[in-house]
Design a protein around this motif. Structure first.
Motif, short mmCIF file in Angstrom:
data_model
loop_
_atom_site.label_atom_id
_atom_site.label_comp_id
_atom_site.label_asym_id
_atom_site.label_seq_id
_atom_site.Cartn_x
_atom_site.Cartn_y
_atom_site.Cartn_z
N LEU A 54 0.82 -1.22 0.00
CA LEU A 54 0.00 0.00 0.00
C LEU A 54 0.85 1.26 0.00
N GLN A 55 2.11 1.16 0.38
CA GLN A 55 2.98 2.34 0.34
C GLN A 55 3.20 2.83 -1.09
N LYS A 56 3.21 1.88 -2.05
CA LYS A 56 3.52 2.23 -3.44
C LYS A 56 2.32 2.04 -4.38
N GLU A 57 1.18 1.53 -3.87
CA GLU A 57 0.03 1.26 -4.74
C GLU A 57 -0.62 2.57 -5.18
N SER A 58 -0.89 2.67 -6.49
CA SER A 58 -1.44 3.91 -7.05
C SER A 58 -2.78 3.68 -7.75
N LEU A 59 -3.39 2.48 -7.60
CA LEU A 59 -4.65 2.19 -8.28
C LEU A 59 -5.81 1.98 -7.32
N LEU A 60 -5.55 1.58 -6.10
CA LEU A 60 -6.62 1.31 -5.14
C LEU A 60 -7.18 2.61 -4.57
N THR A 61 -8.51 2.73 -4.60
CA THR A 61 -9.17 3.88 -3.99
C THR A 61 -10.06 3.47 -2.83
N GLU A 62 -10.44 2.18 -2.76
CA GLU A 62 -11.28 1.69 -1.68
C GLU A 62 -10.60 0.49 -1.04
N LEU A 63 -10.51 0.48 0.29
CA LEU A 63 -9.89 -0.61 1.04
C LEU A 63 -10.86 -1.03 2.15
N ILE A 64 -11.39 -2.26 2.03
CA ILE A 64 -12.39 -2.77 2.97
C ILE A 64 -11.75 -3.90 3.76
N LEU A 65 -11.60 -3.67 5.07
CA LEU A 65 -10.98 -4.66 5.96
C LEU A 65 -11.88 -4.91 7.17
N SER A 66 -13.17 -4.96 6.96
CA SER A 66 -14.10 -5.16 8.07
C SER A 66 -14.12 -6.61 8.52
N VAL A 88 -5.90 6.18 -1.76
CA VAL A 88 -7.02 5.54 -1.08
C VAL A 88 -7.96 6.61 -0.54
N ARG A 89 -9.26 6.52 -0.91
CA ARG A 89 -10.27 7.49 -0.47
C ARG A 89 -11.20 6.90 0.60
N PHE A 90 -11.45 5.60 0.55
CA PHE A 90 -12.42 4.96 1.45
C PHE A 90 -11.71 3.84 2.21
N LEU A 91 -11.80 3.87 3.56
CA LEU A 91 -11.16 2.87 4.41
C LEU A 91 -12.19 2.37 5.42
N ASP A 92 -12.43 1.04 5.42
CA ASP A 92 -13.41 0.41 6.31
C ASP A 92 -12.67 -0.55 7.25
N LEU A 93 -12.65 -0.22 8.56
CA LEU A 93 -12.02 -1.08 9.58
C LEU A 93 -13.06 -1.51 10.61
N LYS A 94 -14.24 -1.80 10.18
CA LYS A 94 -15.34 -2.15 11.07
C LYS A 94 -15.10 -3.52 11.73
N ALA A 107 -4.30 7.62 14.82
CA ALA A 107 -3.91 9.03 14.99
C ALA A 107 -2.76 9.39 14.06
N LYS A 108 -1.77 8.50 13.97
CA LYS A 108 -0.65 8.75 13.05
C LYS A 108 -1.13 8.81 11.61
N LEU A 109 -2.10 7.94 11.25
CA LEU A 109 -2.65 7.95 9.89
C LEU A 109 -3.35 9.26 9.59
N LEU A 110 -4.17 9.74 10.53
CA LEU A 110 -4.89 10.99 10.29
C LEU A 110 -3.96 12.19 10.20
N ARG A 111 -2.82 12.13 10.88
CA ARG A 111 -1.87 13.24 10.80
C ARG A 111 -1.10 13.25 9.49
N ILE A 116 -7.54 10.10 2.45
CA ILE A 116 -8.71 9.36 2.94
C ILE A 116 -9.81 10.34 3.30
N GLN A 117 -11.02 10.12 2.68
CA GLN A 117 -12.16 10.99 2.92
C GLN A 117 -13.25 10.30 3.74
N SER A 118 -13.27 8.97 3.73
CA SER A 118 -14.30 8.23 4.48
C SER A 118 -13.60 7.17 5.32
#
Length: 627
Positions: A54-66, A88-94, A107-111, A116-118
């Motif tokens: 994911l550090q170098k991926e440039s095609l994924l916009t949605e990542l679902i890991l629920s 990545v725009r959408f991240l699901d960690l439910k 917290a580190k991710l948000l900083r 990521i918008q969702s």
């Protein structure tokens, strides 16, 4: 996605782990731009590989890991990879049970992440740890890219709500969570309105109830008076019962305290007994170990003394054998030197005689020359044979001399035999020469002329013969030198053995000194342990005495407790009988009160009927109360 799948497999193999088959299947079936691994149990190695991708991926916009059952380490590795991701725009960690470490990683991710918008974090435990959730809220306040955030069912307490409210004041980009707050405000307004309406209705109901109560006020006065009388009687009974219950509770507390003291005393007694038993076992174990150590050390000491004596005797035997061999070799060398000297003297005499014979044989005749030529040929052949034999013997000696002393003795014997053969040959040559001299003296006059003509040739043959004899002498001398060198080597080895024996003796003395020191230390240690055991025994005796005193006290307390329990039991029986009589009286009072209530209810119904008949203008019906 096929390229992403191949990269995932390659990273797993580089880290020495096998890729998860379920993850490979999901990667093979996913659409472009969307990675859905919901309900897949992801291991730490898989999370590490996905984080690196994911550090170098440039095609994924949605990542679902629920519902992936992510561990703290796995979630941290994934979120570290997303920190530098920009697509990545959408991240699901439910439903991943994220806790303190997960909150810090988020917290580190948000900083750091600005794409990521969702973010869906429903059904986690982020609010359980106040400090970690405060860190998350601080990062949320600094984030300017997030539009939608789901924090439902995260165990957020009032303190976490305060931190979240402070973060929302500083965040201007979040939209979905603010809309939910507006909805909550509308619901609060509706709730307040309904509460106000309920208050108005309750006031009306209270007014109606007051009016009804006024109508029945007269009727209830009598009931109230009766109730007051019943309350006074029941209050007196309750006070009496309360006093009895307090006395009973006091007795129970006294008994419980005595029981607690008894249990504590029994526990202390059991602990002291267990401690005494453990100390006794420890004492027995220590004595057994001490005896075993002393026996083992004595056995080792005896074995070491036996081994040292055996080694010393063996070294002494080896030293005596080496000395004997050295003496024998020295004797043999002296004998060989004497034999070589005698051989040299004989060779010198032979040379002198040959010189004289050369001068005398110059006048030989032709017949003597022919015989002499035959004799010379025979002598040359014998010398060559002797030289060949001696050469073989010397080679044999040099080849086997270093292996054993027995071979050396055999070679010496062979040399001695060769020397004897040479001496025999020389004696035979002398005899032949003497016989020829006698014959030559008879034919000297006849052979003078022929001897003069062949003098030079004859002299050359004799010089050749002398040269061969000198060569044989040199070889014998070299053999003697080699034997002397061997003797010197044997002497050096003998001296080395002597030094080794001396060092072993010193080592043996040192070991004996160490053993004596160890014996003294063991004796001192045994004495100290005995003193400590005696002190422990004294302390144990004192503790046992104290325990016996405690046992006597416990027995006295038990007797007192039995007396108190019997008294308390009698008092309880008396109280129970009193309570039974009071309950019976109370039951009779309640029955009387119930009867009075029934009569009053009948009277109230009669009165109500009369009031209704009066209000309606109907004639009153004569109703007589039933008795």
């Amino acid at each position: 996605m096929e390229e992403f799948r191949r990269a995932y497999s390659r990273l797993c193999k580089e880290s020495g782990t096998e890729p998860q088959e379920t993850v490979l299947q999901q990667l093979h079936q996913l659409p472009q731009g969307r990675l859905d691994l919901a309900t897949q149990s992801l291991t730490v190695d898989t999370c590490r590989a996905l984080g690196r991708l994911l550090q170098k991926e440039s095609l994924l916009t949605e990542l679902i890991l629920s519902d992936c059952m992510l561990s703290e380490e796995g979630a941290t590795l994934l979120l570290q990879g997303l920190c530098v991701n920009t697509v990545v725009r959408f991240l699901d960690l439910k439903g991943n049970n994220l806790r303190a470490a997960g909150a810090e990683a988020l917290a580190k991710l948000l900083r750091q992440n600005k794409s990521i918008q969702s973010l869906t974090l429903e059904w986690n435990n982020l609010g359980t740890w106040d400090e970690a959730f405060a860190t998350f809220c601080g990062a949320l306040a600094a984030n300017g890219a997030l539009r939608q955030l789901d924090l439902r069912n995260n165990q957020i307490n009032h303190k976490g709500a305060e931190e979240l409210a402070l973060a929302l004041k500083s965040n201007a980009s979040l939209q979905q969570l603010e809309q939910a707050m507006d909805h909550n405000q509308d619901r609060q307004t509706v709730f307040r309105e309904s509460q106000a309406r309920a208050q108005v209705l309750s006031k009306e109901v209270r007014h109606l109830r007051e009016e009804k109560s006024k109508q029945f006020l007269d009727l209830m006065e009598t009931i109230d008076r009766q109730r007051e009388e019943m309350a006074r009687s029941s209050k007196a009974s309750a006070a009496r019962v309360g006093q009895l219950q307090e006395a009973l509770n006091e007795r129970h507390s006294i008994i419980n305290s005595l029981k607690a003291k008894l249990q504590m005393t029994e526990a202390a007694l059991a602990l002291s007994e267990q401690k005494a038993q453990d100390l006794g076992e420890l004492l027995a174990t220590t004595e057994q170990e001490q005896r075993s150590v002393v026996q083992r050390q004595a056995k080792e000491h005896r074995l070491e003394q036996q081994e040292a004596a055996e080694r010393e005797s063996k070294l002494l035997r080896d030293l005596s054998a080496a000395n004997e061999k050295n003496l024998l070799l020295r004797n043999q060398v002296d004998e060989l030197e004497r034999k070589v000297k005698s051989q040299q003297e004989q060779l010198f005499l032979t040379k002198t005689e040959l010189t004289n014979t050369t001068a005398e044989l110059k006048m030989r005749a032709i017949q003597a020359e022919e015989r002499l030529e035959l004799e010379k040929n025979r002598s040359r052949q014998s010398l060559e044979d002797a030289e060949h034999l001696r050469f073989k013997e010397v080679e044999h000696m040099t080849r086997h001399l270093e292996d054993s002393e027995r071979a050396m003795q055999e070679r010496v014997q062979r040399l001695e035999a060769a020397r004897l053969s040479l001496e025999e040959e020389l004696s035979r040559v002398k005899a032949v020469a003497l016989s020829e001299r006698s014959q030559a003296e008879e034919e000297l006059i006849k052979a003078k002329n022929q001897v003069r003509l062949e003098e030079q040739q004859h002299q050359a043959h004799l010089e050749e013969k002398l040269r061969l004899l000198a060569q044989a002498r040199d070889e014998a001398q070299s053999t003697c030198l080699q034997q002397k060198q061997m003797v010197a080597d044997a002497q050096v080895r003998a001296s080395q053995l002597g030094l080794q024996v001396e060092s072993l003796r010193r080592r043996l003395e040192e070991l004996q000194q160490e053993l004596s020191n160890k014996d003294q230390e063991k004796v001192a240690e045994v004495t100290r342990v005995r003193l400590e055991l005696q002190e422990q025994n004294g302390r144990l005796q004192a503790e046992l005495t104290a325990q016996e005193a405690l046992k006597e006290k416990v027995a006295a307390l038990e007797r007192q407790l039995k007396v108190i329990a019997s008294d308390h039991r009698e008092a309880l029986l008396d109280r129970e009988s009193e309570n039974a009589s009071l309950r019976e009286k109370l039951r009779l009072k309640e029955a009387e009160i119930a009867r009075i209530r029934d009569e009053e209810a009948q009277r109230a119904s009669f009165l109500q009927n009369a009031v209704l008949a009066y209000v309606q203008g109907s004639p009153l019906r004569t109703l007589s109360p039933q008795k």
